[in-house]
Design a protein around this motif. Structure first.
Motif, PDB file in Angstrom:
ATOM      1  N   ASN A 195       0.770  -1.331  -0.038  1.00  0.00           N
ATOM      2  CA  ASN A 195      -0.119  -0.024  -0.037  1.00  0.00           C
ATOM      3  C   ASN A 195       0.772   1.175  -0.168  1.00  0.00           C
ATOM      4  OD1 ASN A 195      -2.410  -1.755  -0.032  1.00  0.00           O
ATOM      5  ND2 ASN A 195      -2.314  -1.605   2.265  1.00  0.00           N
ATOM      6  N   LYS A 196       2.230   1.192   0.319  1.00  0.00           N
ATOM      7  CA  LYS A 196       2.939   2.343   0.546  1.00  0.00           C
ATOM      8  C   LYS A 196       3.410   2.860  -0.825  1.00  0.00           C
ATOM      9  CE  LYS A 196       7.090   2.052   2.054  1.00  0.00           C
ATOM     10  NZ  LYS A 196       8.493   1.931   2.874  1.00  0.00           N
ATOM     11  N   ALA A 197       2.808   4.063  -1.109  1.00  0.00           N
ATOM     12  CA  ALA A 197       3.384   4.678  -2.502  1.00  0.00           C
ATOM     13  C   ALA A 197       4.966   4.630  -2.451  1.00  0.00           C
ATOM     14  CB  ALA A 197       2.787   6.083  -2.731  1.00  0.00           C
ATOM     15  N   PRO A 198       5.431   4.382  -3.844  1.00  0.00           N
ATOM     16  CA  PRO A 198       6.981   4.252  -4.081  1.00  0.00           C
ATOM     17  C   PRO A 198       7.534   5.964  -4.044  1.00  0.00           C
ATOM     18  CG  PRO A 198       5.693   3.774  -6.085  1.00  0.00           C
ATOM     19  CD  PRO A 198       4.759   3.828  -5.031  1.00  0.00           C
ATOM     20  N   PHE A 199       8.793   5.811  -3.926  1.00  0.00           N
ATOM     21  CA  PHE A 199       9.433   7.288  -3.867  1.00  0.00           C
ATOM     22  C   PHE A 199       9.129   7.672  -5.433  1.00  0.00           C
ATOM     23  CE2 PHE A 199      13.086  10.136  -4.547  1.00  0.00           C
ATOM     24  CZ  PHE A 199      12.632  11.166  -3.511  1.00  0.00           C
ATOM     25  N   ASP A 200       9.035   9.170  -5.581  1.00  0.00           N
ATOM     26  CA  ASP A 200       8.883   9.812  -6.807  1.00  0.00           C
ATOM     27  C   ASP A 200      10.611  10.435  -7.197  1.00  0.00           C
ATOM     28  OD1 ASP A 200       8.624  11.127  -9.143  1.00  0.00           O
ATOM     29  OD2 ASP A 200       6.826  12.245  -8.628  1.00  0.00           O
ATOM     30  N   PRO A 201      11.260   9.913  -7.747  1.00  0.00           N
ATOM     31  CA  PRO A 201      12.374  10.649  -7.963  1.00  0.00           C
ATOM     32  C   PRO A 201      12.308  12.284  -8.638  1.00  0.00           C
ATOM     33  CG  PRO A 201      12.641   8.358  -9.078  1.00  0.00           C
ATOM     34  CD  PRO A 201      11.092   8.659  -8.644  1.00  0.00           C
ATOM     35  N   GLY A 202      11.271  12.387  -9.048  1.00  0.00           N
ATOM     36  CA  GLY A 202      10.985  13.778  -9.703  1.00  0.00           C
ATOM     37  C   GLY A 202      10.761  14.817  -8.544  1.00  0.00           C
ATOM     38  N   LEU A 203      10.698  14.214  -7.295  1.00  0.00           N
ATOM     39  CA  LEU A 203      10.447  15.142  -6.160  1.00  0.00           C
ATOM     40  C   LEU A 203      11.708  15.391  -5.338  1.00  0.00           C
ATOM     41  CD1 LEU A 203       7.016  13.910  -4.624  1.00  0.00           C
ATOM     42  CD2 LEU A 203       7.591  15.883  -6.102  1.00  0.00           C
ATOM     43  N   ALA A 204      12.834  14.766  -5.765  1.00  0.00           N
ATOM     44  CA  ALA A 204      14.000  14.722  -5.039  1.00  0.00           C
ATOM     45  C   ALA A 204      14.664  16.258  -4.780  1.00  0.00           C
ATOM     46  CB  ALA A 204      15.278  14.062  -5.701  1.00  0.00           C
ATOM     47  N   GLY A 205      14.403  17.138  -5.579  1.00  0.00           N
ATOM     48  CA  GLY A 205      14.728  18.406  -5.573  1.00  0.00           C
ATOM     49  C   GLY A 205      13.755  19.365  -4.780  1.00  0.00           C
ATOM     50  N   PRO A 265       7.338  17.397   0.486  1.00  0.00           N
ATOM     51  CA  PRO A 265       7.701  17.888  -0.836  1.00  0.00           C
ATOM     52  C   PRO A 265       7.088  19.235  -0.720  1.00  0.00           C
ATOM     53  CG  PRO A 265       6.418  15.806  -0.985  1.00  0.00           C
ATOM     54  CD  PRO A 265       6.944  16.350   0.381  1.00  0.00           C
ATOM     55  N   ASN A 266       7.799  20.185  -1.528  1.00  0.00           N
ATOM     56  CA  ASN A 266       7.349  21.306  -1.846  1.00  0.00           C
ATOM     57  C   ASN A 266       6.724  22.258  -0.652  1.00  0.00           C
ATOM     58  OD1 ASN A 266       7.372  20.950  -4.799  1.00  0.00           O
ATOM     59  ND2 ASN A 266       5.550  19.693  -4.393  1.00  0.00           N
ATOM     60  N   VAL A 267       7.411  21.787   0.450  1.00  0.00           N
ATOM     61  CA  VAL A 267       7.039  22.469   1.769  1.00  0.00           C
ATOM     62  C   VAL A 267       8.351  22.774   2.513  1.00  0.00           C
ATOM     63  CG1 VAL A 267       5.677  22.729   4.043  1.00  0.00           C
ATOM     64  CG2 VAL A 267       4.536  21.724   1.816  1.00  0.00           C
ATOM     65  N   GLY A 268       9.316  21.863   2.827  1.00  0.00           N
ATOM     66  CA  GLY A 268      10.206  21.864   3.484  1.00  0.00           C
ATOM     67  C   GLY A 268      10.102  21.009   4.866  1.00  0.00           C
ATOM     68  N   ARG A 272      27.537  20.532   3.858  1.00  0.00           N
ATOM     69  CA  ARG A 272      26.859  19.395   3.624  1.00  0.00           C
ATOM     70  C   ARG A 272      25.958  19.340   4.541  1.00  0.00           C
ATOM     71  NH1 ARG A 272      30.255  15.158   1.289  1.00  0.00           N
ATOM     72  NH2 ARG A 272      29.182  13.733   2.701  1.00  0.00           N
ATOM     73  N   PHE A 273      24.944  20.406   4.782  1.00  0.00           N
ATOM     74  CA  PHE A 273      23.871  20.445   5.644  1.00  0.00           C
ATOM     75  C   PHE A 273      22.729  19.465   5.180  1.00  0.00           C
ATOM     76  CE2 PHE A 273      19.710  22.684   5.554  1.00  0.00           C
ATOM     77  CZ  PHE A 273      19.493  22.346   6.939  1.00  0.00           C
ATOM     78  N   LEU A 274      22.412  19.547   3.771  1.00  0.00           N
ATOM     79  CA  LEU A 274      21.596  18.673   3.202  1.00  0.00           C
ATOM     80  C   LEU A 274      21.965  18.080   1.863  1.00  0.00           C
ATOM     81  CD1 LEU A 274      17.706  20.013   3.852  1.00  0.00           C
ATOM     82  CD2 LEU A 274      18.801  17.923   4.622  1.00  0.00           C
ATOM     83  N   PRO A 275      21.684  17.055   1.235  1.00  0.00           N
ATOM     84  CA  PRO A 275      21.933  16.944   0.007  1.00  0.00           C
ATOM     85  C   PRO A 275      20.986  17.718  -0.889  1.00  0.00           C
ATOM     86  CG  PRO A 275      21.591  14.927   1.114  1.00  0.00           C
ATOM     87  CD  PRO A 275      21.152  16.011   1.989  1.00  0.00           C
ATOM     88  N   GLN A 276      21.313  18.217  -1.993  1.00  0.00           N
ATOM     89  CA  GLN A 276      20.741  18.922  -3.078  1.00  0.00           C
ATOM     90  C   GLN A 276      19.264  18.035  -3.547  1.00  0.00           C
ATOM     91  OE1 GLN A 276      23.268  20.330  -6.286  1.00  0.00           O
ATOM     92  NE2 GLN A 276      21.513  21.798  -7.001  1.00  0.00           N
ATOM     93  N   LEU A 277      19.622  16.976  -3.993  1.00  0.00           N
ATOM     94  CA  LEU A 277      18.663  16.079  -4.111  1.00  0.00           C
ATOM     95  C   LEU A 277      18.436  15.093  -2.886  1.00  0.00           C
ATOM     96  CD1 LEU A 277      19.719  15.153  -7.823  1.00  0.00           C
ATOM     97  CD2 LEU A 277      18.047  16.951  -6.899  1.00  0.00           C
ATOM     98  N   LEU A 278      17.173  15.215  -2.112  1.00  0.00           N
ATOM     99  CA  LEU A 278      16.959  14.679  -1.120  1.00  0.00           C
ATOM    100  C   LEU A 278      15.983  13.212  -1.481  1.00  0.00           C
ATOM    101  CD1 LEU A 278      17.673  14.465   1.917  1.00  0.00           C
ATOM    102  CD2 LEU A 278      15.324  15.700   2.395  1.00  0.00           C
ATOM    103  N   LYS A 279      16.385  12.123  -1.144  1.00  0.00           N
ATOM    104  CA  LYS A 279      15.679  10.995  -1.350  1.00  0.00           C
ATOM    105  C   LYS A 279      16.027   9.943  -0.192  1.00  0.00           C
ATOM    106  CE  LYS A 279      19.411  10.024  -4.637  1.00  0.00           C
ATOM    107  NZ  LYS A 279      19.770   9.623  -6.150  1.00  0.00           N
ATOM    108  N   PRO A 280      15.433   8.948  -0.299  1.00  0.00           N
ATOM    109  CA  PRO A 280      15.606   7.732   0.642  1.00  0.00           C
ATOM    110  C   PRO A 280      16.960   7.050   0.341  1.00  0.00           C
ATOM    111  CG  PRO A 280      13.391   7.492  -0.387  1.00  0.00           C
ATOM    112  CD  PRO A 280      14.215   8.233  -1.064  1.00  0.00           C
ATOM    113  N   HIS A 281      17.610   6.348   1.646  1.00  0.00           N
ATOM    114  CA  HIS A 281      18.713   5.664   1.502  1.00  0.00           C
ATOM    115  C   HIS A 281      20.045   6.270   1.112  1.00  0.00           C
ATOM    116  CE1 HIS A 281      15.622   2.353   1.262  1.00  0.00           C
ATOM    117  NE2 HIS A 281      15.259   2.727   0.050  1.00  0.00           N
TER     118      HIS A 281
END
Length: 288
Positions: free
Chosen positions: A44-54, A223-226, A140-149
């Motif tokens: 049931n868990k939706a997979p991660f959308d790579p398009g939202l990484a930024g 996503p789109n909020v922070g 290195r506060f945050l990765p520019q493209l944030l995603k799992p793993h």
């Protein structure tokens, strides 16, 4: 007498055997049920959308975030408002950053300015606090493209590079996960968040007599909020919460809102199902 005793022992063993069989069956059923529930939750868990990484750390000029900060150690609750600013409106002392945010406590008694710079796939931040212009830089506060793993480490001096025994630094180790549940805070319900778990150690430079402080941070980014929530705890094995940050409200940049409204207005309009002829609504979708 001997036969009765033997029968009694046999009966006890048989009863024990049936009892153990029942326990094994029950355990098997429980394990099977848990596995079924886990499998269903994974499906049931939706997979991660790579398009939202930024999209997990947006800083469009004009956007505003308001947070409630509860410090259990000090017994205080503060309201902090953070605004993304056009870097050209900030003084020349803070030039060089690609994006700027300005934070203030409720009542405007204290202000801080943070610059964000992308470098090598990461976002660095440089803070300039108050009239004393204390500067510190966290690479290195945050990765520019944030995603799992993802895993990464960084270190910084939270009060600047002070001389001698006054200086101490922080060493951090981070891991990212896709949050399976919606994150609920006063600002609303946010699905599809990235959870960052951080182990931080505060070390006093050149002092072996002062023990280091270890804290654990868990941050949730929508996503789109922070940032929507942070929980800070201490303790190596049994963590006790010492502070919490939660998003109270979020307002998008007026420029971004106007652009989205213009985009929605330009989209074709189709009749709404079941609506009388001549009445229609625009078909548009906006992700939070």
């Amino acid at each position: 007498m001997f036969d009765d005793l033997r029968f009694s022992r046999y009966s006890a063993k048989a009863t024990q055997g049936r009892y153990m069989t029942t326990i094994r069956r029950a355990s098997f059923v429980i394990v099977l049920a848990l596995a079924t529930i886990r499998l269903a939750s994974c499906q049931n868990k939706a997979p991660f959308d790579p398009g939202l990484a930024g999209a997990f750390f947006p800083l469009n000029p004009g956007s505003t975030w308001t947070y409630r900060v509860v410090d259990k150690n000090l017994g205080t609750t503060s309201i902090i408002t953070d605004r993304a600013m056009d870097k050209q409106l900030i003084s020349s002392a803070t030039t060089g950053g690609e994006t700027v945010s300005e934070g203030s406590l409720s009542g405007g008694a204290s202000r801080s300015t943070i610059l964000y710079v992308t470098e090598g796939g990461y976002i660095n931040r440089v803070s300039v606090d108050g009239p004393t212009w204390i500067r510190f830089e966290e690479k290195r506060f945050l990765p520019q493209l944030l995603k799992p793993h993802l895993t990464w480490s960084n270190s910084f001096f939270p009060f600047g590079d002070l001389p001698g025994a006054l200086a101490f630094h922080v060493v951090q180790h981070h891991r990212t996960f896709l949050e399976s549940d919606d994150v609920v805070v006063p600002a609303g319900r946010f699905p599809g968040c990235i959870r960052i778990e951080t182990e931080a150690e505060y070390q006093r430079n050149g002092s072996h007599s002062v023990p280091s402080l270890r804290l654990r941070y868990i941050d949730w980014y929508a996503p789109n909020v922070g940032l929507v929530r942070t929980v800070v705890s201490k303790g190596r094995f049994f963590h006790s919460e010492v502070a919490r940050v939660e998003l109270l409200s979020f307002a998008k940049s007026p420029v971004e809102v106007a652009a989205r409204s213009s985009q929605a207005a330009s989209m074709p309009r189709v009749p709404t199902q079941g609506a009388p002829l001549g009445k229609s609504r625009s078909v548009s979708q906006e992700s939070r």
